[in-house]
Design a protein around this motif. Structure first.
Motif, PDB file in Angstrom:
ATOM      1  N   GLN A   1       7.775  -1.403  -2.530  1.00 47.85           N
ATOM      2  CA  GLN A   1       6.755  -1.881  -1.623  1.00 47.85           C
ATOM      3  C   GLN A   1       7.127  -2.863  -0.393  1.00 47.85           C
ATOM      4  O   GLN A   1       8.473  -3.448  -0.432  1.00 47.85           O
TER       5      GLN A   1
ATOM      6  N   GLU B   1      -0.316  -5.784  -3.718  1.00 43.34           N
ATOM      7  CA  GLU B   1      -0.489  -4.660  -3.184  1.00 43.34           C
ATOM      8  C   GLU B   1      -1.814  -4.175  -2.690  1.00 43.34           C
ATOM      9  O   GLU B   1      -1.954  -3.359  -1.748  1.00 43.34           O
TER      10      GLU B   1
ATOM     11  N   ALA C   1       8.277  -6.173  -5.818  1.00 38.78           N
ATOM     12  CA  ALA C   1       7.950  -5.442  -4.623  1.00 38.78           C
ATOM     13  C   ALA C   1       9.121  -4.444  -4.221  1.00 38.78           C
ATOM     14  O   ALA C   1       8.972  -3.481  -4.048  1.00 38.78           O
TER      15      ALA C   1
END
Length: 306
Positions: free
Chosen positions: A172, A132, A167
């Motif tokens: 993400q 991240e 993710a």
């Protein structure tokens, strides 16, 4: 230790190698492992950072990059193996530097927390935090957030797979690719190679069970695929994947079956079995087998990033 496995001649020194069956030995081993440096050289710059980890932890992280490249580059997030109990070894640093040099990528390598003090989910959450952070700081890091590959050997392959699922679930940006060597992917251990390779060098079924038992000593998580990626309900949206497995390895079939899962979900996957090898063969990083393996990986990385 039996010697009935026909390892390549350059790997025969591993015949008597075996990891410790007592997890409480490893913190003492890591005192010495932590003294192994990853240094800059004439081709590679190594920089140390401290970034946000899981639950506010200050996560030591290396950025390893080719010298004299000022432009934006792709990124490889490299999660080292070692059963979630060992710090990075010289082999890991060498591979990270090769990846940076030969693929013209910036390699980010977090020094995630280890068992027995920090069991699941600390290691994988630390690594997800590093992922991240890389995405959020792509501009400052001069990396392309749309060209990130997550990579790892053994337990590092487990983490790389889990980070993709995390993710995906957390909205993400997904990595463009996943590169794994002899990954540990299924805590159930219900494979033919687990039944067959109970006395292999470096890692065998008994040691694999010890690692899984210790990792999940507090019970199974709600998202089991973050610990045991093979148990994911869905493999949709998983990243293009390269998997390399060792011939004589209790984890051999983890890689084979994971590749089959990906193929069933129409995910591009490349699988290679490296003959004459056991778990951890990368440690022979001056050998012909490792040079050939590295060449295949570099070719796949370049193709994936292209």
């Amino acid at each position: 230790m039996k010697t009935r496995y026909h390892l390549d001649k350059e790997l025969r020194f591993l015949t008597m190698a075996h990891l410790f069956p007592n997890i409480h030995v490893y913190p003492f081993v890591n005192v010495f492992m932590g003294m192994i440096p990853c240094k800059s050289d004439e081709k590679i710059d190594v920089k140390k950072h401290v970034i946000p980890g899981y639950e506010g932890y200050k996560l030591p992280t290396l950025i390893i990059e080719p010298r004299n490249y000022k432009e934006k580059l792709p990124c490889i997030m490299f999660f080292h193996g070692g059963g979630l109990i060992l710090k990075a070894a010289e082999t890991h640093y060498q591979f990270a530097k090769w990846y940076a040099e030969r693929t013209h990528c910036r390699v980010i390598m977090p020094d995630y927390r280890l068992m027995p003090k920090y069991r699941f989910p600390y290691a994988v959450e630390d690594c997800y935090c590093a992922y991240e952070w890389a995405v959020a700081n792509a501009g400052n890091l001069n990396i392309d957030e749309n060209k990130i590959i997550v990579a790892g050997d053994s337990a590092g392959g487990n983490i790389a797979s889990a980070v993709v699922f995390m993710a995906r679930d957390r909205g993400q940006i997904l990595p463009i690719g996943v590169l794994m060597s002899y990954p540990a992917l299924d805590r159930r251990m219900d494979t033919e190679s687990m039944r067959k390779y109970t006395d292999t060098p470096v890692l065998d079924t008994g040691l694999a069970k010890m690692y899984w038992d210790e990792m999940l000593i507090n019970g199974l998580p709600q998202h089991i695929e973050y610990a045991s990626p093979m148990e994911a309900v869905s493999f949709s949206e998983f990243s293009s994947t390269y998997i390399e497995i060792a011939e004589f390895d209790s984890l051999h079939d983890d890689g084979v079956l994971f590749a089959e899962k990906l193929k069933s979900a129409n995910i591009p996957v490349e699988l290679h079995e490296v003959k004459g090898t056991c778990h951890g063969f990368e440690v022979a990083f001056k050998s012909r087998i490792v040079r050939e393996s590295l060449d295949r990986r570099i070719a796949w990385i370049k193709k994936t990033l292209a």
